[in-house]
Write an enzyme that holds these catalytic residues in place. Structure first.
Site, PDB file in Angstrom:
ATOM      1  N   ASP A   7      -2.403  -1.385  -3.850  1.00 56.36           N
ATOM      2  CA  ASP A   7      -2.708  -0.008  -4.210  1.00 56.36           C
ATOM      3  C   ASP A   7      -1.395   0.755  -4.244  1.00 56.36           C
ATOM      4  OD1 ASP A   7      -3.573   2.560  -4.511  1.00 56.36           O
ATOM      5  OD2 ASP A   7      -4.644   2.683  -2.605  1.00 56.36           O
ATOM      6  N   HIS A  25     -12.507   1.872  -3.796  1.00 53.21           N
ATOM      7  CA  HIS A  25     -11.741   1.097  -4.773  1.00 53.21           C
ATOM      8  C   HIS A  25     -12.547  -0.140  -5.157  1.00 53.21           C
ATOM      9  CE1 HIS A  25      -7.605   2.964  -4.122  1.00 53.21           C
ATOM     10  NE2 HIS A  25      -8.340   3.523  -3.166  1.00 53.21           N
ATOM     11  N   TYR A  68       0.870  -1.181   0.000  1.00 54.32           N
ATOM     12  CA  TYR A  68       0.000   0.000   0.000  1.00 54.32           C
ATOM     13  C   TYR A  68       0.902   1.225   0.000  1.00 54.32           C
ATOM     14  CZ  TYR A  68      -3.313   3.537   1.647  1.00 54.32           C
ATOM     15  OH  TYR A  68      -4.075   4.676   1.780  1.00 54.32           O
TER      16      TYR A  68
END
Length: 626
Positions: free
Chosen positions: A196, A314, A157
């Protein structure tokens, strides 16, 4: 179906449960059944260790590995779930730099024996080029690494670029990510990167960039020239880089799996801004990826986004492996190399999954969840013996003469509410209570308190006072009501004094009402306090007699006008009730509320007239006059 890896930024691990297919079940097991994945990587879990629950950690048939932030509690966070029936990692670590330590150990991952570490850690030279130290970069819970015989999986992330004060942290994190990936590949290990990454690699991957390029306000070259985007594109084999590549990044090392299956697809976005409701109009960006090293780019049969799954800003992205992959020139079943050697052979299980395969970073080994007893075991324990011994009982039992046994005594104690209570009963052998104070009724001299004791007792225990104000009407009492209330208080005080006398306490102070209660009603008149009058109250005007009556209808209208919310304005384009937002941008208007059209932004990202998307209506809340 094939072996599947899914990545999803859930923006809070509890949020996806709002999605309809698994709403009400409230279990990760139900969610995983719909995702149909064998490995699931969640980012931005936003949870602390103290908030972990059984349904998050002890998911039947699954193992999990958490990376929780050491600073900024309840912020960021990554977790990887693995299905025990199809895969089991052989090593697991937390962080990119290797300076963190396994649970219950003071030795960092990079200092473990070679057969226990994943490897590929940034060198001292690579770390020295950073502005931040390695421990700081791994302090926010942004990476979990699992190693399988087939490849090394990195669940990442990356920091976003929303705050300029975080640019140093973001660039340092990306540099370390690039170094770790390249070092692992240089060791000869295959790498799978998912998560991500907070970077759109080209104009086709961001709606705002496509719109700006179309309007001519920005070029593609300008868009891809940003520092973070330039670094990211140097990692990808299809990434576009302007000019010469940076030193040490001459070669591309990763393959964009999802874009490979959909090379020219526009609008393949994975993230949408919630504050402007951009998802219905698909005004978003692609910042979530499934990437692999170049030596395994032919291992996949499908990859796509799941834009229909709600619950977060998302959507999930997945990659599906072929059942049989090429490894060292031979075709091998994917399950054979996703488990420790000997667990599978030609896709058939040879050894059952056991708890011995759990790694030190497994969530199931967290002390709060390890060796959890069943509820049956909790009730099978023998109760402890809490009875008092005969010697102890004799010490606690007051001595009573034979003459006193048949006499009636008074037991005086303090109840839970703090008031004194008394009871009279004959005492027989064995009926004495250790916790009670026993006195004979005739021994009044022993029970009579002194004046000082009476005052201290009064400060600790007082008689019930007048009931508190429960409503606005309760404040406006008529004279009759106050008089009745005073009489009730006097009666209660008399009763309490009687109890005190019967208990041996001769003086218990009683709180009474003020003498001049009429002062409270000199400025008000309440006609509705008696049963025969309407249930209304009207404040009296200054200089008006307390017995006069004001029209209650006018008063009600004034109160209604005072407490009624102003009607919501309607937008100009659709005549629909607007929605209220608050300005968060620093400046003179920060904190001000405003009204805008309730509809989502269109694909262009701009407010439009005469369309189904958001119209240009904008009204400051302070300027709105209904």
């Amino acid at each position: 179906m094939g072996f599947r890896i899914t990545t999803w930024n859930v923006n809070g691990i509890r949020n996806p449960f709002s999605y309809e297919p698994w709403r009400g079940k409230r279990t990760f097991e139900a969610m995983f059944e719909i995702l149909e994945a064998d490995i699931i990587v969640f980012q931005e879990t936003k949870i602390q260790r103290k908030d972990l629950r059984d349904d998050m950690v002890l998911v039947p048939g699954w193992d999990c590995h958490f990376s929780l932030p050491r600073v900024k509690k309840g912020y960021s966070g990554v977790v990887i779930y693995t299905r025990n029936a199809t895969c089991a990692p052989i090593r697991a670590e937390e962080g990119l730099t290797g300076v963190l330590c396994p649970p219950n150990s003071s030795v960092s991952f990079r200092d473990l024996p070679n057969d226990q570490q994943i490897g590929g850690y940034p060198t001292m030279e690579q770390l020295s080029q950073l502005e931040l130290d390695a421990a700081t970069l791994d302090s926010e819970g942004r990476c979990v690494i699992l190693e399988f015989p087939a490849f090394v999986l990195l669940g990442i992330y990356c920091p976003a670029n929303r705050d300029e004060n975080r640019d140093c942290f973001r660039h340092g994190f990306l540099d370390i990510m690039d170094a770790r990936i390249r070092n692992l590949i240089a060791m000869g290990k295959r790498v799978f990167v998912t998560g991500d990454l907070n970077i759109s690699k080209g104009g086709i991957d961001a709606a705002h960039a496509s719109e700006a390029i179309r309007k001519g306000t920005m070029t593609e070259d300008e868009f891809i020239s940003g520092p973070a985007r330039r670094l990211f594109n140097q990692i990808l084999c299809d990434g576009r880089v302007l000019g010469e590549r940076d030193e040490g990044r001459e070669k591309s090392v990763l393959h964009d799996i999802c874009r490979f299956f959909h090379p020219g697809r526009k609008g393949m976005y994975t993230c949408w801004e919630q504050r402007i409701n951009a998802r219905p109009g698909n005004y978003g960006s692609r910042i979530d990826y499934v990437l692999c090293s170049l030596d395994m780019q032919n291992w996949f049969s499908d990859s796509n986004i799941q834009e229909g799954l709600m619950g977060s800003d998302h959507c999930p992205v997945y990659a599906v492996f072929k059942d049989s992959v090429s490894l060292s020139g031979q075709q091998v079943n994917i399950l054979d190399i996703m488990n420790p050697p000997g667990m599978f052979e030609n896709g058939e299980r040879r050894q059952e999954y056991t708890a011995k395969l759990l790694l030190p970073t497994s969530g199931r080994l967290i002390p709060e969840f390890d060796k959890r007893r069943s509820i049956k075991d909790m009730f099978s324990r023998k109760p402890t013996n809490t009875s008092l011994s005969s010697s102890t009982a004799s010490k606690l039992t007051p001595s009573v003469s034979s003459q006193d046994k048949d006499q009636s005594i008074v037991v005086v104690g303090t109840s839970a509410s703090g008031a004194f209570s008394s009871s009279s009963r004959p005492i027989t052998d064995g009926s004495l209570a250790a916790k009670s104070t026993v006195r004979k009724r005739s021994e009044k001299s022993d029970l009579t308190p002194s004046v000082k004791r009476s005052k201290s007792m009064a400060s600790q225990t007082t008689a019930p006072s007048t009931p508190g104000q429960k409503s606005l009407k309760g404040f406006f009492k008529t004279k009759a009501a106050v008089t009745d209330q005073k009489n009730d208080t006097d009666v209660q005080g008399s009763a309490l004094q009687a109890i005190g006398r019967s208990s041996g306490f001769h003086s218990i102070p009683v709180i009474s009402q003020p003498e001049n209660k009429e002062d409270l009603h000199s400025a008000i008149s309440i006609p509705g306090d008696s049963p025969d009058e309407p249930d209304t109250f009207v404040p009296a005007k200054a200089g008006q007699d307390s017995e006069s009556i004001i029209d209650p209808i006018i008063s009600k209208e004034d109160w209604s006008r005072l407490f009624t919310k102003r009607p919501v304005p309607k937008c100009d384009g659709h005549q629909e009730p607007c929605i209220s937002l608050t300005t968060k941008k620093p400046g003179v208007n920060c904190g001000r509320s405003f009204w805008i059209c309730p509809r989502p932004l269109g694909p262009s990202g701009n407010k439009e007239k005469g369309t189904q998307w958001r119209c240009p209506t904008f009204i400051w809340a302070s300027d709105w006059n209904s």
